[in-house]
Design a protein around this motif. Structure first.
Motif, PDB file in Angstrom:
ATOM      1  N   HIS A 133       0.853  -1.201   0.000  1.00  0.00           N
ATOM      2  CA  HIS A 133       0.000   0.000   0.000  1.00  0.00           C
ATOM      3  C   HIS A 133       0.877   1.235   0.000  1.00  0.00           C
ATOM      4  CE1 HIS A 133      -3.603  -2.374   0.989  1.00  0.00           C
ATOM      5  NE2 HIS A 133      -2.768  -3.086   1.761  1.00  0.00           N
ATOM      6  N   ALA A 135       0.456   4.808   1.450  1.00  0.00           N
ATOM      7  CA  ALA A 135      -0.432   5.554   2.353  1.00  0.00           C
ATOM      8  C   ALA A 135       0.407   6.384   3.310  1.00  0.00           C
ATOM      9  CB  ALA A 135      -1.321   4.587   3.132  1.00  0.00           C
ATOM     10  N   SER A 146       3.628  10.064   2.886  1.00  0.00           N
ATOM     11  CA  SER A 146       3.147   8.896   2.155  1.00  0.00           C
ATOM     12  C   SER A 146       4.322   7.967   1.847  1.00  0.00           C
ATOM     13  CB  SER A 146       2.468   9.329   0.856  1.00  0.00           C
ATOM     14  OG  SER A 146       1.317  10.097   1.134  1.00  0.00           O
TER      15      SER A 146
END
Length: 604
Positions: A133, A135, A146
């Motif tokens: 991911h 994020a 991020s």
């Protein structure tokens, strides 16, 4: 054939060579993919490419790739996956090996996780792709940036962020509770009687607020205690006293106010007893001081016997010696009005047996004294200097109160005052047999046919009674009923709610109307009928002088509506609208003589 075989062999050799090159290319591609997905985890910045930092996460993946290559040559595993299968199918296939996808990665026969086998390299990559991911971090030093992270890292970061938020809410709640408690320690709620509402005071700064502190939210300070507090006036530094619960302010302390109330109570009680004048006090003290000396000097003289007997009776309460002296004096002068009254009071108070006989004899003696001294002039000195002086100096002695109650009952004939002193004596000694018996006889004799039947029932009976019937025609008079009456014949009586009088007999209505007219104000004159406003009853009534009749209903009102009819008054001038010889128009009045100006035809 050789040519063809050579050609076939050549083609076969080329095919093997191509296949070998294809296999090497595949291996190089897989290695490149593994190098591309190297990850830096847990607190470090995640990077991609073959030049990544040497971290724990990278080493683990590289070691896993090397082990997979080694096992590939051993031929273990389920064989290479079909090149035609999609990534989704590969992931689903990897998760179908066991009931739980995570167990498929960690467990396997022989201690080797199935997903890490060489032939399942693409499935491993697919598994990693699904769990990668991009994020922002929710917690830690990289919060807000991020980064590329694995599923477990993302979940761990979210758990840490949730834990931090819960901890923050808990700290916020505790801080709020501490703030509220601090406010409750500093602020105080008080009542303003003039504004009829509470206000809030900062006890440290002295600031006043009409609204509570916002930090309290839906909570509020407790209501102030009902107590008096000593305060300092900021203007002049003087001391005053304040009750935060009632909003009352006073310059008197609790003790000073209590003393003032006591003085008022004593003054109120003394108003019933009466304050003796200086002359009366001197005479009372002189009589009491000289009575015994005169009796010792002249023991057979009537005045010495009577005076000393009354002192023993009213001041010393020596009933035995007083009884003997009264009898000795009666033998000398049985018709003396002073002796008759004093001895009759003594006989009633001492409850000498047989009670009925002695009671009747005492009443006869009082009647005889009234004949000889109708205005009580000869008994006035004894009444003021002995009987009255006793209750002035001993206002809580039930014997002094009883003597004075019987004096009011039998001599003065003030039955309401007699009852007050009886009740005061009962309050001081509710079980004293002399007080109880005399009060019971007094109550019985106030009933119709008794010796003290003049007037009506006592205040005590009135307090225990309720309204049985009332009518507008009776005005201020009401029919009352005593549900605790011992005799049903005397359960009903009349009560005047204005004068507070009670009567056993029906009121004299002619006299009642005369009293009503005397206290009322005439508001309208209709010729024969006159309109009056009664301030006692707060209503209007009408009086006809020619017929001497009275009524509450408007004589000119022919309406039969349910509401209270408003009286009609002839308009001044009487003209307009009516035919010759007929009454003029009528104007509605407000009942107090104020013309409303509304005109209605006669009879409509």
């Amino acid at each position: 054939g050789d040519k063809g075989g050579g050609k076939g062999g050549k083609d076969g050799g080329q095919g093997e060579k191509a296949e070998a090159e294809t296999g090497d290319a595949a291996e190089d591609e897989d290695e490149e993919e593994l190098e591309v997905f190297t990850v830096v985890t847990r607190g470090s910045r995640t990077t991609t490419g073959n030049s990544g930092a040497s971290t724990h996460g990278t080493a683990v993946l590289q070691e896993t790739a090397a082990n997979a290559k080694a096992r590939n040559g051993a031929g273990g595993g389920d064989g290479p996956p079909s090149p035609d299968r999609s990534i989704t199918e590969l992931v689903e296939a990897s998760l179908e090996d066991t009931e739980d996808g995570e167990e498929d990665i960690l467990l396997g026969s022989g201690g080797d996780p199935p997903m890490l086998r060489e032939e399942r390299r693409k499935e491993l990559l697919s598994w990693l792709i699904v769990r990668l991911h991009i994020a922002p971090y929710k917690s830690g030093p990289l919060r807000g940036e991020s980064c590329l992270m694995l599923q477990n890292e993302l979940e761990g970061d979210l758990e840490e962020a949730a834990a931090a938020k819960i901890q923050g809410l808990a700290r916020m709640y505790k801080a709020r509770q501490k703030l509220v408690q601090k406010i409750k320690d500093i602020f105080e709620k008080r009542y303003d009687a003039a504004a009829a509402q509470y206000y809030y005071v900062n006890t440290k700064t002295g600031e006043l607020f009409w609204v509570k502190p916002k930090a309290l939210g839906t909570d509020d300070l407790t209501d102030p205690p009902d107590e008096w507090r000593e305060m300092i006036d900021a203007n002049d530094g003087s001391t005053y006293f304040m009750n935060p619960a009632t909003g009352q302010v006073s310059w008197l302390s609790v003790d000073e106010a209590a003393c003032a109330i006591q003085r008022m109570v004593r003054s109120h009680l003394a108003a019933e007893i009466g304050r003796p004048t200086m002359k009366q006090m001197i005479k009372a003290l002189r009589i009491q001081r000289e009575a015994e000396d005169k009796f010792k000097q002249f023991p057979n003289r009537l005045s010495s016997l009577v005076n000393w007997a009354m002192v023993l009776h009213t001041q010393n309460f020596d009933f035995d010696q007083a009884r003997a002296l009264y009898k000795q004096a009666a033998e000398i002068s049985p018709e003396n009005p002073v002796l008759l009254r004093a001895q009759a009071i003594f006989m009633l108070v001492s409850c000498e047996p047989p009670r009925q006989v002695v009671f009747k004899r005492a009443v006869d003696m009082l009647r005889s004294a009234d004949i000889r001294d109708p205005k009580r002039e000869k008994f006035k000195i004894a009444e003021d200097s002995l009987f009255h002086w006793a209750v002035v100096t001993n206002p809580t002695d039930h014997r002094a109160l009883l003597n004075y109650a019987v004096l009011m009952q039998g001599v003065v004939k003030d039955f309401d005052m007699a009852e007050k002193f009886y009740r005061r004596a009962l309050a001081e000694a509710p079980d004293d047999r002399y007080v109880v018996r005399n009060y019971e006889d007094f109550e019985a004799q106030r009933l119709p046919g008794g010796m003290y039947a003049g007037g009506g029932p006592s205040i005590n009976i009135l307090k225990n009674s309720e309204v049985s019937k009332e009518s507008i025609e009776w005005g201020e008079w009401q029919m009352m009923v005593d549900k605790k009456a011992k005799d049903a014949k005397f359960a009903h009586f009349w009560y005047n709610k204005i004068s507070q009088l009670t009567k056993w007999e029906e009121p004299d209505w002619v006299e009642a109307w005369q009293i009503r007219i005397g206290r009322s104000e005439q508001t309208n004159n209709f010729g024969q009928w006159k309109e009056y406003w009664d301030p006692g009853l707060k209503c209007t009534f009408y009086y006809n002088e020619s017929t001497d009749t009275h009524q509450f209903k408007n004589p000119y009102d022919s309406h039969e509506d349910d509401g209270e009819a408003e009286p009609l008054a002839l308009e001044a001038g009487g003209g307009g609208g009516g035919s010759e010889g007929s009454p003029g128009p009528l104007a509605i009045s407000d009942g107090k003589g104020a013309d409303s100006g509304a005109m209605v035809p006669y009879g409509e």
